[in-house]
Design an enzyme around this catalytic site. Structure first.
Site, PDB file in Angstrom:
ATOM      1  N   THR A   1       0.214   3.973   2.236  1.00  0.00           N
ATOM      2  CA  THR A   1       0.452   4.281   3.492  1.00  0.00           C
ATOM      3  C   THR A   1       1.475   3.947   4.199  1.00  0.00           C
ATOM      4  O   THR A   1       2.096   4.578   4.937  1.00  0.00           O
ATOM      5  CB  THR A   1      -0.906   3.919   4.216  1.00  0.00           C
ATOM      6  OG1 THR A   1      -1.299   2.486   3.940  1.00  0.00           O
ATOM      7  CG2 THR A   1      -2.056   4.598   3.553  1.00  0.00           C
TER       8      THR A   1
ATOM      9  N   CYS B   1      -3.997   1.251   9.251  1.00  0.00           N
ATOM     10  CA  CYS B   1      -5.425   0.894   9.210  1.00  0.00           C
ATOM     11  C   CYS B   1      -5.962   0.441  10.671  1.00  0.00           C
ATOM     12  O   CYS B   1      -7.267   0.609  10.823  1.00  0.00           O
ATOM     13  CB  CYS B   1      -5.422  -0.184   8.311  1.00  0.00           C
ATOM     14  SG  CYS B   1      -4.699  -1.698   8.764  1.00  0.00           S
TER      15      CYS B   1
ATOM     16  N   GLY C   1      -5.978  -1.385  -1.224  1.00  0.00           N
ATOM     17  CA  GLY C   1      -7.459  -0.770  -1.005  1.00  0.00           C
ATOM     18  C   GLY C   1      -8.314  -2.126  -1.403  1.00  0.00           C
ATOM     19  O   GLY C   1      -8.044  -3.369  -1.766  1.00  0.00           O
TER      20      GLY C   1
ATOM     21  N   PRO D   1       0.956  -1.179  -0.022  1.00  0.00           N
ATOM     22  CA  PRO D   1       0.095   0.030   0.153  1.00  0.00           C
ATOM     23  C   PRO D   1       0.887   1.316  -0.023  1.00  0.00           C
ATOM     24  O   PRO D   1       1.934   1.151   0.352  1.00  0.00           O
ATOM     25  CB  PRO D   1      -0.897  -0.013   1.325  1.00  0.00           C
ATOM     26  CG  PRO D   1       0.269  -0.719   2.020  1.00  0.00           C
ATOM     27  CD  PRO D   1       0.851  -2.004   1.330  1.00  0.00           C
TER      28      PRO D   1
END
Length: 497
Positions: free
Chosen positions: A119, A251, A200, A117
């Site tokens: 992030t 997350c 995602g 990801p």
């Protein structure tokens, strides 16, 4: 000279990477536990040493997060993970039950496809490289398009260290052309044996639809309940520190605070002391438009941005040192921006009468996104914490700590991981913090230990078969007799086999 299509080049790069990884993994299959552990230790040391440089690269390339916070993530993915898995047996015989006479043997999966990801681009790459190498698997990484360079560099650090420690060349591969088509084909490649999908919802869904075994993770929309017995001063510190950690990009970071009304005023005062800014009703409306310009969807431009940056985007002036923004909320729904997973230092705050109402609000929040992930509770009531853990549809319940770091194993005894399973609550195959033990097949060799006597077959006498057939026939003509004879002969044939 004709120019080759970029997508075709990306697909060829992917095919070459899988081929090299597969060949290297075949050689790696022959390595001993001692050789494997030497390689994993070398990679952990190298990644830990480069944690700061890789963190700065990630922030510069993605525009998300905080460099020294990402450094901590890289350290967890290298040093902390190594300490957790260093003694795990992953080669040859890994277990033996003498009483049952069952021997357990580890076997790698083969080639692992890793989706990374934006992030957590460097820490996740290090993490997946470490657990793949520990289990004698090869890894082909597909970075997020906005984080290709830093992900590739993180994997290069791991690759160079692994090869210098004796690993076959080609075990760790990184795709560099940021092609969705190439990634989709990677997931379905016949030589890919497992998918580790961290990203995602669309990519996780693609992983599960690939026809391959896959560990995917669901979204987080973590509620944090501050119960009336909680240490309010510590709870406020933890909430602000956790929410502002790397600007909320993990997350497992708390998204909403649910607080008992008996302590709500005290909590809000303590939150403000720690750098929280509580939005007015008018300011909250402006922030709602920034969070979710399209109902039900979070604006990607807010992800990983600081509280000051977010305030500036909507023309708000906040005190210097503001770490998180808080909007007072009463509603839950996909059309309610503050109740969504915001991946930024923005909190919703709900005031409830008691734990009964708190549980309802928490469940409602999880049901719009986040089922199976994590819930945070601040309380001194152990019985209440246990009851919530039993009742709530989440895989991790972290008590009196920072959820962002605690859920990944940084401040708790949970396994250090950057792939957090959500169980069947969230449509995942596991509720575990995915780690090295999830990347090996366990074969079992079992000796016979119980005596069983198989009885002789019992058949119905032929005379009884004939009588039954005749009795079922009211009027017997030549054709019917022939049918009976055929059926009897069929029975005889079956019994003689």
């Amino acid at each position: 000279m004709p120019t080759l299509d970029r997508d075709l080049l990306a697909i060829q790069e992917m095919r070459d990477a899988v081929k090299k990884a597969s060949e290297a993994q075949a050689a790696y299959m022959q390595f001993s536990q001692q050789q494997v552990d030497k390689i994993v230790k070398a990679v952990a040391d190298a990644a830990f040493k480069e944690a700061d440089r890789l963190a700065k690269m990630a922030v510069k390339e993605t525009g998300m997060g905080v460099p020294n916070h990402k450094k901590i993530k890289n350290e967890v993915a290298s040093r902390d993970l190594y300490e957790d898995i260093k003694d795990l047996k992953t080669v040859g015989i890994v277990g033996y039950d003498r009483a049952a006479k069952v021997t357990e043997i580890a076997s790698p999966f083969g080639v692992v496809a890793g989706i990374i990801p934006t992030t957590n681009p460097t820490s996740t790459a290090i993490f997946k490289a470490m657990i793949s190498l520990k289990t004698r698997n090869a890894l082909v990484v597909s970075p997020h398009p906005y984080a290709v360079k830093c992900t590739e560099e993180a994997l290069n650090v791991c690759r160079i260290a692994a090869e210098q420690a004796g690993a076959p060349e080609g075990l760790l591969q990184c795709l560099t052309m940021a092609s969705m088509d190439a990634t989709q084909q990677l997931l379905k490649h016949p030589q890919v044996n497992l998918i580790l999908a961290t990203g995602g919802g669309a990519l996780v869904k693609a992983a599960y639809s690939s026809g391959k075994p896959a560990y995917g993770v669901g979204p987080g929309n973590v509620p944090a309940y501050v119960e009336k017995s909680a240490n309010i001063i510590k709870a406020a510190q933890h909430l602000v520190q956790s929410k502002s950690f790397d600007n909320g990009t993990i997350c497992a970071t708390e998204q909403s605070i649910i607080v008992d009304e008996a302590v709500s005023e005290k909590l809000m005062a303590e939150l403000q002391k720690n750098g929280a800014y509580i939005l007015s009703a008018e300011e909250k409306k402006k922030m709602e438009k920034l969070i979710s310009p399209t109902p039900g969807k979070v604006n990607p431009k807010i992800v990983g941005k600081s509280a000051a940056c977010l305030a500036d985007l909507v023309g708000l002036t906040v005190p210097q040192g503001t770490k998180v923004l808080i909007g007072l909320e009463t509603k839950v729904g996909k059309e309610i921006p503050f109740s969504l997973e915001k991946l930024s230092p923005i909190f919703a705050l709900y005031t409830v009468k008691d734990s009964v109402e708190a549980k309802k609000v928490i469940t409602d929040l999880l049901n719009i996104g986040g089922r199976g992930h994590t819930c945070s509770i601040h309380t001194e009531n152990a019985a209440l914490a246990e009851q919530f853990a039993v009742d709530l549809p989440v895989s991790r319940i972290v008590i009196n700590t920072l959820s962002s770091i605690g859920a990944v194993g940084g401040t708790t005894g949970l396994a250090p991981s950057f792939t957090l399973g959500c169980g069947t609550f969230g449509g995942n195959i596991t509720s575990d913090n995915v780690t090295a033990r999830h990347l090996i097949n366990i074969k079992r060799m079992a000796y016979g230990t119980k005596n069983v006597t198989v009885p002789e077959p019992e058949y119905e006498p032929l005379e009884a078969i004939v009588e039954k057939q005749v009795a079922q026939t009211e009027a017997v003509d030549a054709d019917m007799v022939q049918q009976i004879v055929d059926q009897v002969l069929k029975q005889i044939t079956l019994q003689n086999k």
